[in-house]
Design a protein around this motif. Structure first.
Motif, PDB file in Angstrom:
ATOM      1  N   ARG A 174       0.764   4.139  -2.765  1.00 42.59           N
ATOM      2  CA  ARG A 174       0.553   5.549  -2.417  1.00 42.59           C
ATOM      3  C   ARG A 174       1.626   6.443  -3.028  1.00 42.59           C
ATOM      4  O   ARG A 174       1.339   7.535  -3.522  1.00 42.59           O
ATOM      5  CB  ARG A 174       0.570   5.747  -0.898  1.00 42.59           C
ATOM      6  CG  ARG A 174      -0.707   5.435  -0.170  1.00 42.59           C
ATOM      7  CD  ARG A 174      -0.785   6.169   1.161  1.00 42.59           C
ATOM      8  NE  ARG A 174       0.446   6.121   1.924  1.00 42.59           N
ATOM      9  CZ  ARG A 174       0.706   6.927   2.943  1.00 42.59           C
ATOM     10  NH1 ARG A 174      -0.145   7.861   3.299  1.00 42.59           N
ATOM     11  NH2 ARG A 174       1.841   6.819   3.613  1.00 42.59           N
ATOM     12  N   THR A 175       2.849   5.987  -2.987  1.00 47.93           N
ATOM     13  CA  THR A 175       3.963   6.779  -3.503  1.00 47.93           C
ATOM     14  C   THR A 175       3.859   6.940  -5.012  1.00 47.93           C
ATOM     15  O   THR A 175       4.048   8.034  -5.552  1.00 47.93           O
ATOM     16  CB  THR A 175       5.305   6.123  -3.130  1.00 47.93           C
ATOM     17  OG1 THR A 175       5.358   5.923  -1.720  1.00 47.93           O
ATOM     18  CG2 THR A 175       6.471   7.008  -3.555  1.00 47.93           C
ATOM     19  N   ALA A 215       1.111   6.724  -6.755  1.00 49.15           N
ATOM     20  CA  ALA A 215      -0.070   7.547  -7.009  1.00 49.15           C
ATOM     21  C   ALA A 215       0.246   9.027  -6.806  1.00 49.15           C
ATOM     22  O   ALA A 215      -0.189   9.883  -7.588  1.00 49.15           O
ATOM     23  CB  ALA A 215      -1.208   7.119  -6.092  1.00 49.15           C
ATOM     24  N   ARG A 216       0.996   9.336  -5.770  1.00 49.84           N
ATOM     25  CA  ARG A 216       1.339  10.728  -5.466  1.00 49.84           C
ATOM     26  C   ARG A 216       2.271  11.326  -6.514  1.00 49.84           C
ATOM     27  O   ARG A 216       2.100  12.478  -6.914  1.00 49.84           O
ATOM     28  CB  ARG A 216       1.978  10.809  -4.087  1.00 49.84           C
ATOM     29  CG  ARG A 216       2.511  12.183  -3.692  1.00 49.84           C
ATOM     30  CD  ARG A 216       2.847  12.256  -2.216  1.00 49.84           C
ATOM     31  NE  ARG A 216       3.772  11.204  -1.825  1.00 49.84           N
ATOM     32  CZ  ARG A 216       5.087  11.270  -1.950  1.00 49.84           C
ATOM     33  NH1 ARG A 216       5.650  12.355  -2.483  1.00 49.84           N
ATOM     34  NH2 ARG A 216       5.864  10.286  -1.548  1.00 49.84           N
ATOM     35  N   SER A 269      -8.318   5.346  -7.415  1.00 51.67           N
ATOM     36  CA  SER A 269      -8.666   6.503  -6.589  1.00 51.67           C
ATOM     37  C   SER A 269      -9.334   6.061  -5.297  1.00 51.67           C
ATOM     38  O   SER A 269      -9.085   6.630  -4.222  1.00 51.67           O
ATOM     39  CB  SER A 269      -9.594   7.446  -7.365  1.00 51.67           C
ATOM     40  OG  SER A 269      -8.934   7.978  -8.496  1.00 51.67           O
ATOM     41  N   LEU A 316       0.823  -1.210   0.000  1.00 54.61           N
ATOM     42  CA  LEU A 316       0.000   0.000   0.000  1.00 54.61           C
ATOM     43  C   LEU A 316       0.856   1.259   0.000  1.00 54.61           C
ATOM     44  O   LEU A 316       0.516   2.248  -0.648  1.00 54.61           O
ATOM     45  CB  LEU A 316      -0.926   0.006   1.221  1.00 54.61           C
ATOM     46  CG  LEU A 316      -2.225  -0.782   1.120  1.00 54.61           C
ATOM     47  CD1 LEU A 316      -3.054  -0.582   2.381  1.00 54.61           C
ATOM     48  CD2 LEU A 316      -3.025  -0.379  -0.109  1.00 54.61           C
ATOM     49  N   ASN A 317       1.952   1.228   0.720  1.00 58.27           N
ATOM     50  CA  ASN A 317       2.816   2.402   0.755  1.00 58.27           C
ATOM     51  C   ASN A 317       3.467   2.642  -0.600  1.00 58.27           C
ATOM     52  O   ASN A 317       3.609   3.797  -1.043  1.00 58.27           O
ATOM     53  CB  ASN A 317       3.885   2.239   1.833  1.00 58.27           C
ATOM     54  CG  ASN A 317       4.703   3.490   2.024  1.00 58.27           C
ATOM     55  OD1 ASN A 317       4.150   4.572   2.193  1.00 58.27           O
ATOM     56  ND2 ASN A 317       6.022   3.361   1.982  1.00 58.27           N
ATOM     57  N   SER A 357      -6.351   4.014   1.558  1.00 61.05           N
ATOM     58  CA  SER A 357      -4.964   3.910   2.006  1.00 61.05           C
ATOM     59  C   SER A 357      -4.586   5.082   2.899  1.00 61.05           C
ATOM     60  O   SER A 357      -3.919   4.908   3.928  1.00 61.05           O
ATOM     61  CB  SER A 357      -4.014   3.862   0.803  1.00 61.05           C
ATOM     62  OG  SER A 357      -4.258   2.725   0.007  1.00 61.05           O
ATOM     63  N   GLU A 358      -5.020   6.282   2.513  1.00 68.07           N
ATOM     64  CA  GLU A 358      -4.724   7.462   3.318  1.00 68.07           C
ATOM     65  C   GLU A 358      -5.353   7.332   4.702  1.00 68.07           C
ATOM     66  O   GLU A 358      -4.749   7.693   5.719  1.00 68.07           O
ATOM     67  CB  GLU A 358      -5.225   8.728   2.615  1.00 68.07           C
ATOM     68  CG  GLU A 358      -4.558   9.030   1.283  1.00 68.07           C
ATOM     69  CD  GLU A 358      -3.076   9.369   1.426  1.00 68.07           C
ATOM     70  OE1 GLU A 358      -2.580   9.493   2.554  1.00 68.07           O
ATOM     71  OE2 GLU A 358      -2.407   9.499   0.383  1.00 68.07           O
ATOM     72  N   PHE A 403      -3.237   4.686   6.776  1.00 65.44           N
ATOM     73  CA  PHE A 403      -1.945   5.172   7.270  1.00 65.44           C
ATOM     74  C   PHE A 403      -2.116   6.301   8.285  1.00 65.44           C
ATOM     75  O   PHE A 403      -1.329   6.420   9.221  1.00 65.44           O
ATOM     76  CB  PHE A 403      -1.057   5.615   6.107  1.00 65.44           C
ATOM     77  CG  PHE A 403      -0.407   4.464   5.401  1.00 65.44           C
ATOM     78  CD1 PHE A 403       0.728   3.866   5.932  1.00 65.44           C
ATOM     79  CD2 PHE A 403      -0.936   3.945   4.225  1.00 65.44           C
ATOM     80  CE1 PHE A 403       1.332   2.782   5.298  1.00 65.44           C
ATOM     81  CE2 PHE A 403      -0.345   2.862   3.583  1.00 65.44           C
ATOM     82  CZ  PHE A 403       0.792   2.280   4.132  1.00 65.44           C
ATOM     83  N   HIS A 404      -3.163   7.111   8.089  1.00 67.45           N
ATOM     84  CA  HIS A 404      -3.411   8.151   9.093  1.00 67.45           C
ATOM     85  C   HIS A 404      -3.796   7.517  10.430  1.00 67.45           C
ATOM     86  O   HIS A 404      -3.351   7.972  11.494  1.00 67.45           O
ATOM     87  CB  HIS A 404      -4.513   9.102   8.650  1.00 67.45           C
ATOM     88  CG  HIS A 404      -4.865  10.112   9.700  1.00 67.45           C
ATOM     89  ND1 HIS A 404      -4.079  11.209   9.975  1.00 67.45           N
ATOM     90  CD2 HIS A 404      -5.892  10.156  10.582  1.00 67.45           C
ATOM     91  CE1 HIS A 404      -4.608  11.892  10.962  1.00 67.45           C
ATOM     92  NE2 HIS A 404      -5.709  11.282  11.350  1.00 67.45           N
ATOM     93  N   LEU A 454      -6.712   4.619  -3.030  1.00 70.12           N
ATOM     94  CA  LEU A 454      -5.879   5.675  -2.463  1.00 70.12           C
ATOM     95  C   LEU A 454      -6.571   6.334  -1.274  1.00 70.12           C
ATOM     96  O   LEU A 454      -5.942   6.605  -0.242  1.00 70.12           O
ATOM     97  CB  LEU A 454      -5.553   6.730  -3.523  1.00 70.12           C
ATOM     98  CG  LEU A 454      -4.681   7.892  -3.057  1.00 70.12           C
ATOM     99  CD1 LEU A 454      -3.322   7.394  -2.573  1.00 70.12           C
ATOM    100  CD2 LEU A 454      -4.511   8.929  -4.168  1.00 70.12           C
TER     101      LEU A 454
END
Length: 290
Positions: free
Chosen positions: A10-11, A13-14, A62, A6-7, A68-69, A72-73, A65
Motif C-alpha cells: 500500500r505504501t 502504491a501510494r 490496482s 500488504l501495508n 487492501s484498502e 485495513f479499513h 490495492l
C-alpha cells in the motif's frame, strides 16, 4: 495473507517509489524490494510497472490495492468498535456543500459541539460528487449533499429543502423566459456541483447553449462577480437572501421542476456507526424548508 506485506505494498502504491516507501517505513530499499517481489511471487502476478523514475500499478496491482484498502479499513473499524463505549468522542469528519456549510450548518454544528465536546469534529466542504466519493471511500463519515442520490451502500436522510433562484446584478432586466439569459455569462461552481448540474440540465432541456460558462471555486467569488455585473448564477435563496435585501443582488424566479433542491445527509449502511456519528444523526433537524 500477510498484513505486513500488504501495508508495504500500500505504501509503495501510494508513493509510487521504493525509495520513498523505504524512507517512510524506515526500511532499507533492498528490504522493500524483496518484500514486493515476495508478494508478487505469492500472488503469481506482477503488481507494478517499473520505470527509471518510479512505479505504477498493473491492473492486478490496482485490484489488490482496492482490496487492501477495504481490509485495513475493516481492521480500523473493528478496533474502533471494540473501544467504543457508546459515549460520543474521538474524530468525526463531515463533508458538506459549501452553500449548506455557510448558511444551514453553523447553528447545528454549534449545538453539536456544545452537547458533545469530546468529539473532534472536522467539516470539509466540496461539491456533491466529491462528498459522495468521500463517504464511499471511507474518507469522511457522512456528508450533506444535494438529492437525488441512489447508491446501494448509502443511507440518506432528508434535512433541508432549498428554493433556487437566478441571481443577477440589480441593473439586469427582468427575466421572463429562458431566452432572456441566452447572451449572459453563467457563473458556476466546479464540476460535480449539484446546483451547476441542475442549471445546466434546465438549459439543455430548453435547448439553450450559454454564451459563456465561467467556473469559480468559492461561493463568495460567484456572489461578488454576479453583483459586479459579470454574469448570472443559480443559488439557494437562503444563501443570497441577505444580499438581495441589502440591494446588491436581484433575484429571478425559476420554473418548476427546477426551483427546488433537497439536501440530504448520507452515510454508509455497511459500516459500524460510532457513537459520535449516531449522536450527529439523531441531532439532525427534520426537513427544513426555505
Amino acid at each position: 495473507m500477510d498484513l505486513h506485506l500488504l501495508n508495504i505494498f500500500r505504501t509503495v502504491a501510494r508513493l509510487g517509489s521504493i525509495s520513498q516507501a523505504a524512507k517512510e517505513l524506515q526500511y532499507a530499499q533492498s528490504n522493500i524490494t524483496m518484500k514486493i517481489q515476495q508478494l508478487e511471487k505469492s500472488l503469481q502476478s506482477p503488481l507494478f510497472y517499473r520505470y527509471n523514475r518510479g512505479m505504477t500499478l498493473t491492473d492486478k496491482g490496482s485490484l489488490l490495492l482496492a482490496y487492501s484498502e477495504k481490509i485495513f479499513h475493516l481492521i480500523e473499524e473493528t478496533e474502533a468498535a471494540m473501544k467504543d463505549d457508546q459515549t460520543p468522542g474521538g474524530s468525526l469528519i463531515i463533508g458538506s456543500m459549501e452553500t449548506t456549510a455557510a448558511v444551514r450548518l453553523p447553528p447545528f454544528l454549534s449545538t453539536y459541539h456544545q452537547t458533545f465536546p469530546k468529539v473532534d469534529l472536522t467539516l470539509k466542504t466540496g461539491p456533491t460528487e466529491q462528498n459522495i466519493q468521500g463517504v464511499l471511500q471511507h474518507q469522511i463519515d457522512g456528508a450533506f449533499i444535494a438529492a437525488p442520490v441512489e447508491h446501494p451502500a448509502l443511507i440518506q436522510k432528508e434535512v433541508f429543502e432549498e428554493e433556487m433562484v437566478l441571481i443577477t446584478d440589480t441593473k439586469h432586466p427582468d427575466i421572463s423566459s429562458i431566452e432572456d439569459i441566452q447572451t449572459d455569462t453563467i457563473l458556476v461552481f466546479r464540476s460535480g456541483c449539484a446546483y451547476r448540474e441542475k442549471l445546466e440540465h434546465w438549459l439543455h432541456q430548453e435547448g439553450l447553449i450559454p454564451a459563456k460558462i465561467m467556473e469559480l471555486g468559492i461561493m463568495e467569488a460567484i456572489i461578488g462577480c454576479v453583483s459586479a455585473g459579470l454574469g448570472l448564477s443559480m443559488l439557494p435563496l437562503s444563501v443570497v437572501s441577505k444580499h438581495i435585501q441589502e440591494g446588491s443582488l436581484k433575484q429571478h424566479s425559476i420554473p418548476h421542476p427546477y426551483e427546488k433542491v433537497k439536501t440530504v445527509f448520507i452515510y454508509r449502511k455497511d459500516r459500524y456507526i460510532p457513537a459520535s456519528l449516531t449522536a450527529f444523526i439523531n441531532l439532525l433537524p427534520e426537513k427544513v424548508k426555505t
